[in-house]
Design a protein around this motif. Structure first.
Motif, mmCIF file in Angstrom:
data_model
loop_
_atom_site.group_PDB
_atom_site.id
_atom_site.type_symbol
_atom_site.label_atom_id
_atom_site.label_comp_id
_atom_site.label_asym_id
_atom_site.label_seq_id
_atom_site.Cartn_x
_atom_site.Cartn_y
_atom_site.Cartn_z
ATOM 1 N N GLN A 71 -123.171 56.121 28.897
ATOM 2 C CA GLN A 71 -123.693 57.227 28.101
ATOM 3 C C GLN A 71 -123.396 58.519 28.841
ATOM 4 O OE1 GLN A 71 -125.320 56.671 25.023
ATOM 5 N NE2 GLN A 71 -124.829 58.838 24.859
ATOM 6 N N ARG A 72 -122.601 59.368 28.211
ATOM 7 C CA ARG A 72 -122.222 60.634 28.838
ATOM 8 C C ARG A 72 -123.163 61.743 28.395
ATOM 9 N NH1 ARG A 72 -116.087 61.305 27.656
ATOM 10 N NH2 ARG A 72 -116.767 60.859 25.551
ATOM 11 N N GLY A 73 -123.310 62.740 29.253
ATOM 12 C CA GLY A 73 -124.141 63.890 28.920
ATOM 13 C C GLY A 73 -123.632 64.606 27.683
ATOM 14 N N ARG A 74 -122.313 64.670 27.564
ATOM 15 C CA ARG A 74 -121.663 65.262 26.395
ATOM 16 C C ARG A 74 -120.601 64.300 25.902
ATOM 17 N NH1 ARG A 74 -120.038 70.987 28.699
ATOM 18 N NH2 ARG A 74 -121.630 70.831 30.270
ATOM 19 N N GLY A 75 -120.476 64.215 24.616
ATOM 20 C CA GLY A 75 -119.443 63.346 24.065
ATOM 21 C C GLY A 75 -119.963 61.971 23.721
ATOM 22 N N ALA A 76 -119.117 61.250 23.029
ATOM 23 C CA ALA A 76 -119.465 59.899 22.579
ATOM 24 C C ALA A 76 -119.557 58.952 23.769
ATOM 25 C CB ALA A 76 -118.404 59.400 21.602
ATOM 26 N N PRO A 77 -120.416 57.942 23.676
ATOM 27 C CA PRO A 77 -120.491 56.953 24.750
ATOM 28 C C PRO A 77 -119.204 56.138 24.822
ATOM 29 C CG PRO A 77 -121.846 56.274 22.895
ATOM 30 C CD PRO A 77 -121.326 57.636 22.569
ATOM 31 N N VAL A 78 -118.982 55.547 25.980
ATOM 32 C CA VAL A 78 -117.842 54.663 26.200
ATOM 33 C C VAL A 78 -118.411 53.264 26.387
ATOM 34 C CG1 VAL A 78 -115.893 54.144 27.712
ATOM 35 C CG2 VAL A 78 -116.546 56.533 27.291
ATOM 36 N N ARG A 79 -117.817 52.283 25.714
ATOM 37 C CA ARG A 79 -118.296 50.901 25.813
ATOM 38 C C ARG A 79 -117.248 50.066 26.529
ATOM 39 N NH1 ARG A 79 -120.080 53.140 21.185
ATOM 40 N NH2 ARG A 79 -122.294 52.924 20.758
ATOM 41 N N VAL A 80 -117.711 49.223 27.450
ATOM 42 C CA VAL A 80 -116.812 48.442 28.297
ATOM 43 C C VAL A 80 -117.277 46.995 28.332
ATOM 44 C CG1 VAL A 80 -115.870 48.198 30.619
ATOM 45 C CG2 VAL A 80 -116.432 50.480 29.757
ATOM 46 N N ALA A 81 -116.371 46.071 27.993
ATOM 47 C CA ALA A 81 -116.658 44.632 28.066
ATOM 48 C C ALA A 81 -115.721 44.000 29.090
ATOM 49 C CB ALA A 81 -116.464 43.982 26.703
ATOM 50 N N ALA A 82 -116.251 43.114 29.908
ATOM 51 C CA ALA A 82 -115.438 42.418 30.912
ATOM 52 C C ALA A 82 -114.585 41.348 30.241
ATOM 53 C CB ALA A 82 -116.336 41.788 31.971
ATOM 54 N N VAL A 83 -113.443 41.085 30.841
ATOM 55 C CA VAL A 83 -112.539 40.042 30.368
ATOM 56 C C VAL A 83 -112.359 39.040 31.502
ATOM 57 C CG1 VAL A 83 -110.198 39.539 29.594
ATOM 58 C CG2 VAL A 83 -111.321 41.637 28.851
ATOM 59 N N GLY A 84 -112.500 37.770 31.210
ATOM 60 C CA GLY A 84 -112.242 36.743 32.214
ATOM 61 C C GLY A 84 -113.437 36.379 33.056
ATOM 62 N N ASP A 85 -113.882 37.248 33.924
ATOM 63 C CA ASP A 85 -114.954 36.962 34.878
ATOM 64 C C ASP A 85 -116.275 37.526 34.359
ATOM 65 O OD1 ASP A 85 -116.634 36.584 37.014
ATOM 66 O OD2 ASP A 85 -115.509 37.843 38.407
ATOM 67 N N PRO A 86 -117.148 36.685 33.816
ATOM 68 C CA PRO A 86 -118.390 37.194 33.247
ATOM 69 C C PRO A 86 -119.298 37.871 34.270
ATOM 70 C CG PRO A 86 -118.393 34.790 33.283
ATOM 71 C CD PRO A 86 -117.032 35.239 33.721
ATOM 72 N N GLY A 87 -119.198 37.503 35.530
ATOM 73 C CA GLY A 87 -120.025 38.108 36.566
ATOM 74 C C GLY A 87 -119.599 39.515 36.933
ATOM 75 N N SER A 88 -118.388 39.888 36.557
ATOM 76 C CA SER A 88 -117.907 41.216 36.944
ATOM 77 C C SER A 88 -118.673 42.327 36.230
ATOM 78 C CB SER A 88 -116.411 41.354 36.687
ATOM 79 O OG SER A 88 -116.117 41.285 35.314
ATOM 80 N N LEU A 89 -119.181 42.067 35.031
ATOM 81 C CA LEU A 89 -119.924 43.086 34.307
ATOM 82 C C LEU A 89 -121.202 43.466 35.058
ATOM 83 C CD1 LEU A 89 -119.528 44.644 31.662
ATOM 84 C CD2 LEU A 89 -121.047 42.997 30.583
ATOM 85 N N ALA A 90 -121.885 42.487 35.612
ATOM 86 C CA ALA A 90 -123.088 42.765 36.400
ATOM 87 C C ALA A 90 -122.742 43.570 37.649
ATOM 88 C CB ALA A 90 -123.780 41.457 36.787
ATOM 89 N N GLU A 91 -121.614 43.259 38.266
ATOM 90 C CA GLU A 91 -121.180 44.008 39.447
ATOM 91 C C GLU A 91 -120.867 45.459 39.092
ATOM 92 O OE1 GLU A 91 -117.489 43.957 42.588
ATOM 93 O OE2 GLU A 91 -118.255 42.028 41.896
ATOM 94 N N VAL A 92 -120.163 45.668 37.982
ATOM 95 C CA VAL A 92 -119.844 47.027 37.541
ATOM 96 C C VAL A 92 -121.135 47.782 37.233
ATOM 97 C CG1 VAL A 92 -118.766 48.416 35.732
ATOM 98 C CG2 VAL A 92 -117.544 46.459 36.687
ATOM 99 N N LEU A 93 -122.070 47.145 36.533
ATOM 100 C CA LEU A 93 -123.349 47.778 36.212
ATOM 101 C C LEU A 93 -124.068 48.208 37.487
ATOM 102 C CD1 LEU A 93 -125.584 48.606 34.236
ATOM 103 C CD2 LEU A 93 -126.420 46.244 34.360
ATOM 104 N N GLU A 94 -124.137 47.328 38.454
ATOM 105 C CA GLU A 94 -124.817 47.645 39.711
ATOM 106 C C GLU A 94 -124.145 48.815 40.423
ATOM 107 O OE1 GLU A 94 -125.498 45.510 44.007
ATOM 108 O OE2 GLU A 94 -125.553 44.251 42.221
ATOM 109 N N ARG A 95 -122.830 48.781 40.497
ATOM 110 C CA ARG A 95 -122.105 49.841 41.202
ATOM 111 C C ARG A 95 -122.230 51.189 40.488
ATOM 112 N NH1 ARG A 95 -116.415 48.191 43.219
ATOM 113 N NH2 ARG A 95 -116.778 50.041 44.469
ATOM 114 N N LEU A 96 -122.132 51.181 39.161
ATOM 115 C CA LEU A 96 -122.232 52.449 38.429
ATOM 116 C C LEU A 96 -123.656 52.991 38.419
ATOM 117 C CD1 LEU A 96 -119.798 51.929 35.423
ATOM 118 C CD2 LEU A 96 -119.401 53.136 37.578
ATOM 119 N N THR A 97 -124.629 52.107 38.292
ATOM 120 C CA THR A 97 -126.021 52.557 38.325
ATOM 121 C C THR A 97 -126.334 53.255 39.639
ATOM 122 O OG1 THR A 97 -126.694 50.788 36.827
ATOM 123 C CG2 THR A 97 -128.431 51.795 38.122
ATOM 124 N N ALA A 98 -125.784 52.758 40.715
ATOM 125 C CA ALA A 98 -125.995 53.379 42.035
ATOM 126 C C ALA A 98 -125.285 54.726 42.130
ATOM 127 C CB ALA A 98 -125.502 52.446 43.126
#
Length: 105
Positions: A71-98
């Motif tokens: 969710q961006r401060g300005r502009g439309a949100p960007v949606r991202v789905a992981a391909v292949g490794d289902p655990g990678s989405l949790a890793e990306v979430l953790e890294r971006l949240t930080a």
């Protein structure tokens, strides 16, 4: 502890609404999405522009896959789905949240 990856295979949907296969790269100050079908598309979202990072509701998913919403401060949100490794989405979430700045009260 194993070092975290910097790039992930994803399908992403940017402001134009078109789902594109590609990769997400986590850089020092931004997340970069690259890929496309037939022609290369790229989108860089500085962490300072992110208002929130969250898991998508069922209706917001990309291709029915579990999806992150940038969710961006300005502009439309960007949606991202992981391909292949289902655990990678949790890793990306953790890294971006930080990396998302916390708004001052």
């Amino acid at each position: 502890m194993a070092p975290s990856r910097r790039s992930y295979a994803v399908v992403w949907r940017g402001p134009d609404g078109v789902a594109q296969p590609g990769r997400l790269t986590i850089a020092r100050n931004a997340v970069r999405l690259e890929g496309g079908r037939g022609r290369l598309s790229a989108l860089t979202v500085p962490y300072a522009d992110l208002a929130a990072v969250r898991m998508a509701s069922y209706g917001e998913r990309v291709g029915g896959r579990p999806t992150l919403v940038l969710q961006r401060g300005r502009g439309a949100p960007v949606r991202v789905a992981a391909v292949g490794d289902p655990g990678s989405l949790a890793e990306v979430l953790e890294r971006l949240t930080a990396s998302v700045p916390v708004p001052e009260a």
